[in-house]
Design an enzyme around this catalytic site. Structure first.
Site, PDB file in Angstrom:
ATOM      1  N   ASN A  72       0.837  -1.205   0.000  1.00 57.23           N
ATOM      2  CA  ASN A  72       0.000   0.000   0.000  1.00 57.23           C
ATOM      3  C   ASN A  72       0.865   1.245   0.000  1.00 57.23           C
ATOM      4  O   ASN A  72       0.381   2.347   0.226  1.00 57.23           O
ATOM      5  CB  ASN A  72      -0.937   0.016   1.218  1.00 57.23           C
ATOM      6  CG  ASN A  72      -2.138  -0.883   0.987  1.00 57.23           C
ATOM      7  OD1 ASN A  72      -2.692  -0.924  -0.107  1.00 57.23           O
ATOM      8  ND2 ASN A  72      -2.507  -1.647   2.010  1.00 57.23           N
ATOM      9  N   ASN A  73       2.160   1.056  -0.258  1.00 52.47           N
ATOM     10  CA  ASN A  73       3.084   2.191  -0.306  1.00 52.47           C
ATOM     11  C   ASN A  73       2.861   2.948  -1.614  1.00 52.47           C
ATOM     12  O   ASN A  73       3.188   2.469  -2.694  1.00 52.47           O
ATOM     13  CB  ASN A  73       4.518   1.652  -0.203  1.00 52.47           C
ATOM     14  CG  ASN A  73       5.560   2.743  -0.263  1.00 52.47           C
ATOM     15  OD1 ASN A  73       5.398   3.742  -0.970  1.00 52.47           O
ATOM     16  ND2 ASN A  73       6.644   2.556   0.470  1.00 52.47           N
ATOM     17  N   LYS A 122       5.779   3.548  -4.028  1.00 50.82           N
ATOM     18  CA  LYS A 122       6.185   2.376  -4.808  1.00 50.82           C
ATOM     19  C   LYS A 122       5.185   2.069  -5.907  1.00 50.82           C
ATOM     20  O   LYS A 122       5.565   1.708  -7.013  1.00 50.82           O
ATOM     21  CB  LYS A 122       6.258   1.149  -3.898  1.00 50.82           C
ATOM     22  CG  LYS A 122       7.447   1.113  -3.016  1.00 50.82           C
ATOM     23  CD  LYS A 122       7.580  -0.301  -2.534  1.00 50.82           C
ATOM     24  CE  LYS A 122       8.216  -0.402  -1.206  1.00 50.82           C
ATOM     25  NZ  LYS A 122       8.103  -1.757  -0.677  1.00 50.82           N
ATOM     26  N   ASP A 149      10.589  -6.707  -1.629  1.00 44.75           N
ATOM     27  CA  ASP A 149      11.193  -6.376  -0.347  1.00 44.75           C
ATOM     28  C   ASP A 149      12.555  -5.777  -0.658  1.00 44.75           C
ATOM     29  O   ASP A 149      13.273  -6.274  -1.527  1.00 44.75           O
ATOM     30  CB  ASP A 149      11.313  -7.611   0.541  1.00 44.75           C
ATOM     31  CG  ASP A 149      11.321  -7.225   2.012  1.00 44.75           C
ATOM     32  OD1 ASP A 149      10.563  -6.316   2.386  1.00 44.75           O
ATOM     33  OD2 ASP A 149      12.095  -7.814   2.784  1.00 44.75           O
ATOM     34  N   GLY A 189      12.106   7.158   2.392  1.00 49.87           N
ATOM     35  CA  GLY A 189      13.100   6.308   3.057  1.00 49.87           C
ATOM     36  C   GLY A 189      14.469   6.956   3.128  1.00 49.87           C
ATOM     37  O   GLY A 189      14.619   8.110   3.549  1.00 49.87           O
ATOM     38  N   TYR A 190      15.475   6.220   2.695  1.00 50.44           N
ATOM     39  CA  TYR A 190      16.864   6.684   2.788  1.00 50.44           C
ATOM     40  C   TYR A 190      17.273   7.525   1.575  1.00 50.44           C
ATOM     41  O   TYR A 190      18.448   7.864   1.428  1.00 50.44           O
ATOM     42  CB  TYR A 190      17.802   5.476   2.919  1.00 50.44           C
ATOM     43  CG  TYR A 190      17.554   4.647   4.164  1.00 50.44           C
ATOM     44  CD1 TYR A 190      18.217   4.928   5.357  1.00 50.44           C
ATOM     45  CD2 TYR A 190      16.651   3.583   4.155  1.00 50.44           C
ATOM     46  CE1 TYR A 190      17.988   4.173   6.503  1.00 50.44           C
ATOM     47  CE2 TYR A 190      16.410   2.813   5.290  1.00 50.44           C
ATOM     48  CZ  TYR A 190      17.079   3.119   6.454  1.00 50.44           C
ATOM     49  OH  TYR A 190      16.851   2.376   7.583  1.00 50.44           O
ATOM     50  N   ASP A 191      16.332   7.864   0.706  1.00 56.49           N
ATOM     51  CA  ASP A 191      16.663   8.618  -0.520  1.00 56.49           C
ATOM     52  C   ASP A 191      17.498   9.882  -0.261  1.00 56.49           C
ATOM     53  O   ASP A 191      18.419  10.162  -1.036  1.00 56.49           O
ATOM     54  CB  ASP A 191      15.387   9.009  -1.283  1.00 56.49           C
ATOM     55  CG  ASP A 191      14.849   7.855  -2.124  1.00 56.49           C
ATOM     56  OD1 ASP A 191      15.557   6.839  -2.258  1.00 56.49           O
ATOM     57  OD2 ASP A 191      13.725   7.972  -2.644  1.00 56.49           O
ATOM     58  N   HIS A 222      17.409   0.125  -7.796  1.00 52.53           N
ATOM     59  CA  HIS A 222      17.235  -1.287  -7.433  1.00 52.53           C
ATOM     60  C   HIS A 222      15.853  -1.785  -7.844  1.00 52.53           C
ATOM     61  O   HIS A 222      15.711  -2.788  -8.521  1.00 52.53           O
ATOM     62  CB  HIS A 222      17.439  -1.413  -5.922  1.00 52.53           C
ATOM     63  CG  HIS A 222      16.763  -0.309  -5.141  1.00 52.53           C
ATOM     64  ND1 HIS A 222      17.124   1.009  -5.289  1.00 52.53           N
ATOM     65  CD2 HIS A 222      15.725  -0.306  -4.286  1.00 52.53           C
ATOM     66  CE1 HIS A 222      16.354   1.769  -4.531  1.00 52.53           C
ATOM     67  NE2 HIS A 222      15.485   0.987  -3.912  1.00 52.53           N
ATOM     68  N   ARG A 223      14.794  -1.042  -7.435  1.00 45.54           N
ATOM     69  CA  ARG A 223      13.435  -1.494  -7.739  1.00 45.54           C
ATOM     70  C   ARG A 223      13.173  -1.396  -9.238  1.00 45.54           C
ATOM     71  O   ARG A 223      12.576  -2.286  -9.836  1.00 45.54           O
ATOM     72  CB  ARG A 223      12.410  -0.674  -6.943  1.00 45.54           C
ATOM     73  CG  ARG A 223      11.017  -1.276  -6.945  1.00 45.54           C
ATOM     74  CD  ARG A 223      10.135  -0.734  -5.835  1.00 45.54           C
ATOM     75  NE  ARG A 223      10.468   0.613  -5.491  1.00 45.54           N
ATOM     76  CZ  ARG A 223      11.160   0.953  -4.397  1.00 45.54           C
ATOM     77  NH1 ARG A 223      11.531   0.044  -3.533  1.00 45.54           N
ATOM     78  NH2 ARG A 223      11.461   2.203  -4.172  1.00 45.54           N
TER      79      ARG A 223
END
Ligand code: IMP
Length: 192
Positions: A8-9, A12, A68, A149-151, A176-177
């Site tokens: 539900n992000n 993403k 993940d 996040g860590y962006d 990565h994604r």
């Protein structure tokens, strides 16, 4: 065709919708009425991604993919890794995690890190995994306001700005994604 992305992000979902062809309709957990929490109890990215895709397949009957991701910092022996979301504690915010990371790397010269994404796909009775890796470095302070996040502290190798200073298209090409999704899309295009 319809496929569930077990998340539900919203960040993403938007990233992935932008990377998939428009004939593939992506449904989220909310869209299929899956509101229960799916606990990620495994110690690997592969294991946790599979827990999520299995949950949707077994309880809702949809073909599904789940991702993940972990940030793996070389000098921290791969931490926070699979625990990236909870690095600063169970209820940690993105900012808490970033601050904990900056503190852990205070005075440390080796800033090498990588994001690793694993996608678990359950399609037509088959279980598959796709991996994407983005190498880079952890900056000494935050820069940029985009992403999540860590962006704000992750600078991909070969670039002079952080992920949080890139727009979604630029990030998606090298992330990565993005790389894992590219493999997923290639597979879906050949098998649907
Ligand atoms: P997840 O398992 O994909 O939800 O990712 C776990 C954690 O890794 C997230 O809570 C974020 O802190 C971090 N993360 C995942 N993907 C990214 C990204 O693209 N940029 C920055 N941080 C990310």
């Amino acid at each position: 065709m319809k496929i569930v992305f077990a998340t539900n992000n919203k960040h993403k979902v938007k990233e992935i919708k932008d990377l998939l062809p428009s004939n593939i309709k992506v449904l989220t957990l909310d869209d299929i009425g899956c509101f229960e929490e799916i606990e990620e109890t495994e110690k690997t990215l592969e294991g946790n991604a599979k827990i999520k895709s299995d949950h949707v397949k077994h309880n809702y009957g949809f073909d599904c993919f789940a991702d993940d991701t972990g940030l793996e910092v070389e000098v921290l022996n791969g931490a926070p890794g699979v625990y990236s979301a909870r690095y600063a504690g169970e209820k940690a915010t993105f900012e808490d995690n970033v601050q904990k990371l900056l503190t852990a790397l205070k005075g440390v010269q080796n800033r090498k890190a990588r994001f690793r994404t694993v996608i678990s796909l359950y399609l037509n009775g088959k279980q598959l995994f796709f991996e994407g890796i983005c190498d880079g470095f952890i900056e000494k302070s935050v820069s940029g306001t985009k992403g999540f996040g860590y962006d704000p502290v992750f600078r991909p190798k070969g670039f002079d700005k952080t992920f949080a200073e890139m727009d979604l298209n630029e990030k998606g090409l090298i992330s990565h994604r993005g790389l894992a999704v590219k493999k997923l899309v290639e597979y879906l295009n050949n098998h649907l």
